[in-house]
Design a protein around this motif. Structure first.
Motif, PDB file in Angstrom:
ATOM      1  N   ILE A 132      45.595  31.914  42.937  1.00 39.02           N
ATOM      2  CA  ILE A 132      45.792  33.148  42.176  1.00 39.02           C
ATOM      3  C   ILE A 132      46.142  32.822  40.723  1.00 39.02           C
ATOM      4  N   VAL A 133      47.050  31.876  40.519  1.00 33.97           N
ATOM      5  CA  VAL A 133      47.447  31.481  39.164  1.00 33.97           C
ATOM      6  C   VAL A 133      46.230  30.952  38.402  1.00 33.97           C
ATOM      7  N   GLN A 134      45.431  30.115  39.045  1.00 30.38           N
ATOM      8  CA  GLN A 134      44.239  29.573  38.391  1.00 30.38           C
ATOM      9  C   GLN A 134      43.271  30.703  38.015  1.00 30.38           C
ATOM     10  N   HIS A 135      43.083  31.650  38.898  1.00 31.98           N
ATOM     11  CA  HIS A 135      42.191  32.783  38.614  1.00 31.98           C
ATOM     12  C   HIS A 135      42.728  33.610  37.443  1.00 31.98           C
ATOM     13  N   MET A 136      44.040  33.852  37.415  1.00 34.34           N
ATOM     14  CA  MET A 136      44.646  34.602  36.309  1.00 34.34           C
ATOM     15  C   MET A 136      44.429  33.877  34.982  1.00 34.34           C
ATOM     16  N   HIS A 141      41.668  33.400  29.783  1.00 37.50           N
ATOM     17  CA  HIS A 141      40.827  32.602  28.881  1.00 37.50           C
ATOM     18  C   HIS A 141      39.557  33.373  28.504  1.00 37.50           C
ATOM     19  N   ARG A 142      38.909  33.989  29.504  1.00 36.76           N
ATOM     20  CA  ARG A 142      37.700  34.779  29.237  1.00 36.76           C
ATOM     21  C   ARG A 142      38.013  35.952  28.321  1.00 36.76           C
ATOM     22  N   PHE A 143      39.138  36.618  28.555  1.00 40.39           N
ATOM     23  CA  PHE A 143      39.524  37.755  27.720  1.00 40.39           C
ATOM     24  C   PHE A 143      39.787  37.306  26.289  1.00 40.39           C
ATOM     25  N   GLY A 148      32.626  38.146  28.804  1.00 39.27           N
ATOM     26  CA  GLY A 148      32.588  39.258  29.744  1.00 39.27           C
ATOM     27  C   GLY A 148      32.399  40.595  29.043  1.00 39.27           C
ATOM     28  N   ARG A 149      32.469  41.658  29.837  1.00 41.95           N
ATOM     29  CA  ARG A 149      32.214  43.007  29.319  1.00 41.95           C
ATOM     30  C   ARG A 149      33.284  43.466  28.347  1.00 41.95           C
ATOM     31  N   VAL A 150      34.548  43.162  28.610  1.00 46.82           N
ATOM     32  CA  VAL A 150      35.625  43.640  27.744  1.00 46.82           C
ATOM     33  C   VAL A 150      36.496  42.458  27.352  1.00 46.82           C
ATOM     34  N   GLY A 151      36.193  41.921  26.204  1.00 51.26           N
ATOM     35  CA  GLY A 151      37.025  40.852  25.670  1.00 51.26           C
ATOM     36  C   GLY A 151      38.103  41.431  24.781  1.00 51.26           C
TER      37      GLY A 151
END
Length: 168
Positions: A132-136, A141-143, A148-151
């Motif tokens: 979960i931490v890695q996904h967050m 990072h993407r944001f 992605g769609r909403v940076g």
């Protein structure tokens, strides 16, 4: 006045000997509140008004909001639990005799004792929370890099569009 009593504490005192008690249903549904207020529901008739809201209340009681720091604290806590168990190494294996044994020390493990399961449960939780931490972190990072769609740039533009007054 100086002689006035708090209605909350008066109602708690009176509830101890009352035949009927009226309270918000989260007082009955939430085990923590129920314990704090000393509400006993064993052998009681419980009537819930607005029962269609119970599902949302129970969902809220059983849910939590955790940030990255909270999850990292949980990983440290679980790592500490795992480290406390001397000789713990891996999940047990079933030997030919039908008993579970530790792969490392070949000691017998009582699968029915909760204490014997604690390190494995903690280990599985630790792996889950680390994912979960890695996904967050990947989402952040993407944001931050406008992937992605909403940076961050798009989110900032949307914020400004709806949060500036017309007269400025």
């Amino acid at each position: 006045s100086d002689e006035a009593a708090c209605p909350y504490y008066i109602s708690r005192a009176l509830a101890k000997s009352a035949d009927i008690v009226f309270c918000p249903y989260n007082y009955v549904l939430d085990p923590n509140i129920r314990a704090t207020t000393n509400i006993k529901i064993k052998d009681a008739v419980v009537v819930l008004d607005e029962a269609h809201n119970v599902e949302d209340s129970l969902r809220e009681i059983g849910s939590g909001k955790y940030g990255e720091i909270d999850l990292l604290n949980m990983t440290a806590f679980l790592s500490n639990i795992i480290g406390r168990y001397h000789g713990w190494c891996q999940k047990p294996v079933l030997c030919d005799c039908g008993r579970f044994i530790c792969q490392r020390c070949h000691g017998q493990i009582n699968e029915k004792k909760v204490k014997d399961k604690i390190p494995w449960v903690a280990h599985d939780l630790l792996i889950f929370i680390e994912k979960i931490v890695q996904h967050m972190r990947e989402l952040r990072h993407r944001f931050e890099n406008d992937e992605g769609r909403v940076g961050m740039t798009k989110a900032t533009e949307e914020y400004r569009k709806f949060n500036y007054f017309d007269d400025q």
